[in-house]
Design a protein around this motif. Structure first.
Motif, PDB file in Angstrom:
ATOM      1  N   SER A   1      39.199  39.895  34.859  1.00  0.00           N
ATOM      2  CA  SER A   1      38.416  40.842  35.664  1.00  0.00           C
ATOM      3  C   SER A   1      38.940  42.260  35.506  1.00  0.00           C
TER       4      SER A   1
ATOM      5  N   ALA B   1      33.430  41.403  36.043  1.00  0.00           N
ATOM      6  CA  ALA B   1      34.629  41.487  36.895  1.00  0.00           C
ATOM      7  C   ALA B   1      34.353  40.875  38.260  1.00  0.00           C
ATOM      8  N   TRP B   2      33.176  41.174  38.814  1.00  0.00           N
ATOM      9  CA  TRP B   2      32.787  40.647  40.117  1.00  0.00           C
ATOM     10  C   TRP B   2      32.728  39.115  40.075  1.00  0.00           C
TER      11      TRP B   2
ATOM     12  N   CYS C   1      34.315  37.094  38.088  1.00  0.00           N
ATOM     13  CA  CYS C   1      35.689  36.573  38.012  1.00  0.00           C
ATOM     14  C   CYS C   1      36.340  36.584  39.396  1.00  0.00           C
TER      15      CYS C   1
ATOM     16  N   TRP D   1      40.784  47.701  42.623  1.00  0.00           N
ATOM     17  CA  TRP D   1      40.676  46.380  42.006  1.00  0.00           C
ATOM     18  C   TRP D   1      41.953  46.032  41.247  1.00  0.00           C
TER      19      TRP D   1
END
Length: 168
Positions: A44, A71-72, A74, A150
């Motif tokens: 991610s 990424a979201w 994951c 993140w």
């Protein structure tokens, strides 16, 4: 980060005062869940890095939303694995009240999961920003800040996983 640093130190102090109990409880953890989650968060973060590069390049800009969705996904998969892991513990009668180790385990991993959920909200906002043909300086600063948040969530896991699951 400071709150987690303090919690990590408190965890280590507690572990030193009950090394045998902590080792026994830690041996019951499924390291595969932690390893899968580590891979998910590393992937991610890679997607977020690629999305940052894409928003800087007009030729690659259209890729940014898809990368952020990756990424979201994951991050969401991380939460699914964590729910399965928690369910396995509860099915075996293990709760935060079971022992000091499990109290720390649930608090540390639960607090991390809460921050991960906040990160998913931030990624959702970043997806919408990345879809814009252009971003203002303020929007771009928010985009970078969201990406940094993140990465912070990922970094916390990279400390948390070995600390709770692996370190003897």
């Amino acid at each position: 980060m400071c709150v987690f640093a303090v919690l990590f130190c408190v965890f280590l102090e507690a572990r030193m005062s009950d090394a045998t109990g902590f080792a026994s409880d830690q041996a019951q953890l499924n390291q595969n869940f932690g390893a899968i989650n580590t891979v998910l968060l590393l992937v991610s973060s890679f997607f977020v890095v690629l999305a940052m590069r894409a928003v800087h390049s007009p030729a690659l800009r259209a890729r940014a939303p898809r990368l952020l969705v990756g990424a979201w996904l994951c991050g969401a998969a991380f939460l699914v694995v964590k729910v399965v892991e928690y369910a396995e513990k509860v099915d075996h009668g293990i709760t935060p009240q079971t022992s000091d180790f499990y109290m720390y385990y649930f608090v540390l991993t639960g607090l991390h999961a809460f921050h991960l959920i906040l990160g998913l909200v931030a990624l959702t906002v970043l997806v919408n920003l990345a879809k814009k043909p252009e971003m203002s300086k303020g929007q771009f600063a928010f985009f970078e800040g969201g990406a940094c948040f993140w990465h912070m969530v990922d970094l916390l896991w990279l400390v948390l996983f070995p600390l709770v699951f692996l370190a003897r």
